[in-house]
Design an enzyme around this catalytic site. Sequence first.
Site, PDB file in Angstrom:
ATOM      1  CG  ASP A   1      -1.858   1.134   1.311  1.00 47.28           C
ATOM      2  OD1 ASP A   1      -2.709   1.237   0.416  1.00 47.28           O
ATOM      3  OD2 ASP A   1      -1.762   1.940   2.258  1.00 47.28           O
TER       4      ASP A   1
ATOM      5  CD  GLU B   1      15.881 -13.977   3.704  1.00 47.89           C
ATOM      6  OE1 GLU B   1      15.012 -14.435   4.494  1.00 47.89           O
ATOM      7  OE2 GLU B   1      16.570 -12.982   3.970  1.00 47.89           O
TER       8      GLU B   1
END
Length: 552
Positions: free
Chosen positions: A216, A267
């Site tokens: 956002d 990751e």
Amino acid sequence: MTELEQHAAPGSEWWRSAVIYQIYPRSFADASGDGMGDLPGITSRLDELKSLGIDAIWLSPFMTSPQKDAGYDVADYRDVDPRFGTLADFDDMLNAAHTRGIRVIVDLVPNHSSDQHVWFQQALKAAPGSPERARYIFRDGRGEHGELPPNNWESVFGGGQWTRVTEADGTPGQWYLHIFDPSQPDFDWTNEEVREEFRGVLRFWLDRGVDGFRVDVAHGMIKADGLPDYTPPSEADSMGGGEDDVPYWGQDGVHDIYRDWHKVMAEYDGDRALCGEAWLPTLEKTALWVRPDEMHQTFNFPYMMTEWDAEAMRTVIRDSLDAFGAVGAPSTWVLSNHDVIRHASRLALTVDSPQGDGIGPKSAGKPDPVIGLSRARAATTLMLALPGSSYLYQGEELGLPEAMEIPDEFRQDPTWFRTNGERYGRDGCRVPIPWTADAPAFGFNDTGASWLPQPAEWGSFARDVEEADADSTLNLYKTLLAERRERTLGSGSLVWEDAGSDAVAFHRGDLHVMANLGSEPIDLGDVTFVVRSEPFTGSVLPPNTAAWFTRA
């Protein structure tokens, strides 16, 4: 490792071609019956989304929040607001979605928190210059006694961007910055403690198995040095999409944040994706957010806000493909979301309506609903033939228009209150959607409660009614999505065709696509139709209509 977790070959990751369905949780489905949608409600409707044919869902905020701005004021980034359920309910929903082959993207609000967040409560109790205040943007006021705000910035929701606090000893104190509502203080993203906190938030949800984040206000997290005064143009969009050099939008320092987040995402298995809500003045600037080491997608707001005009539409599509392609990213396409007038109404407005203003009972230039729906269906038929990733907003597959006649006493958008009713805001696109024509709250729940009133005429848009109608908007979407998947239209490229000044036309292999944005019909010649946005006879494409077809 599940199928959804496997890394794809570079250039074929799922997010490059996905159709992603935005769920506004409070308005999607309500299992508890309290009038507000919830996570168990979403879980109960996943089969309908599977049958629609989408690839992923994006959930607007469901994290702990006092709901001053419908959840975009987060008090705890690592928990579910009790209005929507529990973390166990989230895990159940996530697993149910993954079982159906649907990925899950969650909304993250990093520009600001709720004023109820523990950090901000600590900041209010702490002294000026303290580490607690350094997490947010506190400044001394101007004027002899600090009685004036630090600068003249105007809030997106109306009024100023600064609110003065009362210090612990009861005296008037510093001011804090809030681009939006006073209940949404902005973080100071130059502070390493803030950056480390959000790395932890990302990992919390990634560890639970989410497939990505919609970020956002992704263009608002860094402010210009010195916080210089700035007055926007009088007709500017509230989120800054049409303006250059706004000191609180699109600053270069934001890119470092997303390079850092990109490393966190890498990751994890499964090609996890970042998609940014970034309102920027040009497609070229928007594309900078999706360079290979930053975000994976960003919303194509220039496309969404393009008027119903063939030349403008051709230009924005061409420019989008060029700009995003230049950085190796897919273009995204979107026509509606929770912040803009639904495109079944917006595309037929006869006056300008800046983003965030909304339309209501006293608005001028209200749309013709028949023209609006025809244009919406045609626009979607065109959009879903474009290469890249497409976003759908809940209810658009039913052809829902904007709810324009909401009585004043039911409105809840902060924009309505901050502007003393001068701007209606976004309530009209957030009304709970209809599932069953002859059920309480049109099947939103079984009690009839609804946090915003549903228009009485929405029974004709209910999903069960449209399921039974071969020519319904719902069945149009199902056909488009099935053909799009079968023909792998999310990948590849297009070849433009010249079909006159009022048409947008191209082909994808042997599939031809044309939309008639003019006022006169277009003769297509000897064709076999694959999809038509409206039922019609013969081979003449009517105005406000689009089709996919092959030629003999």
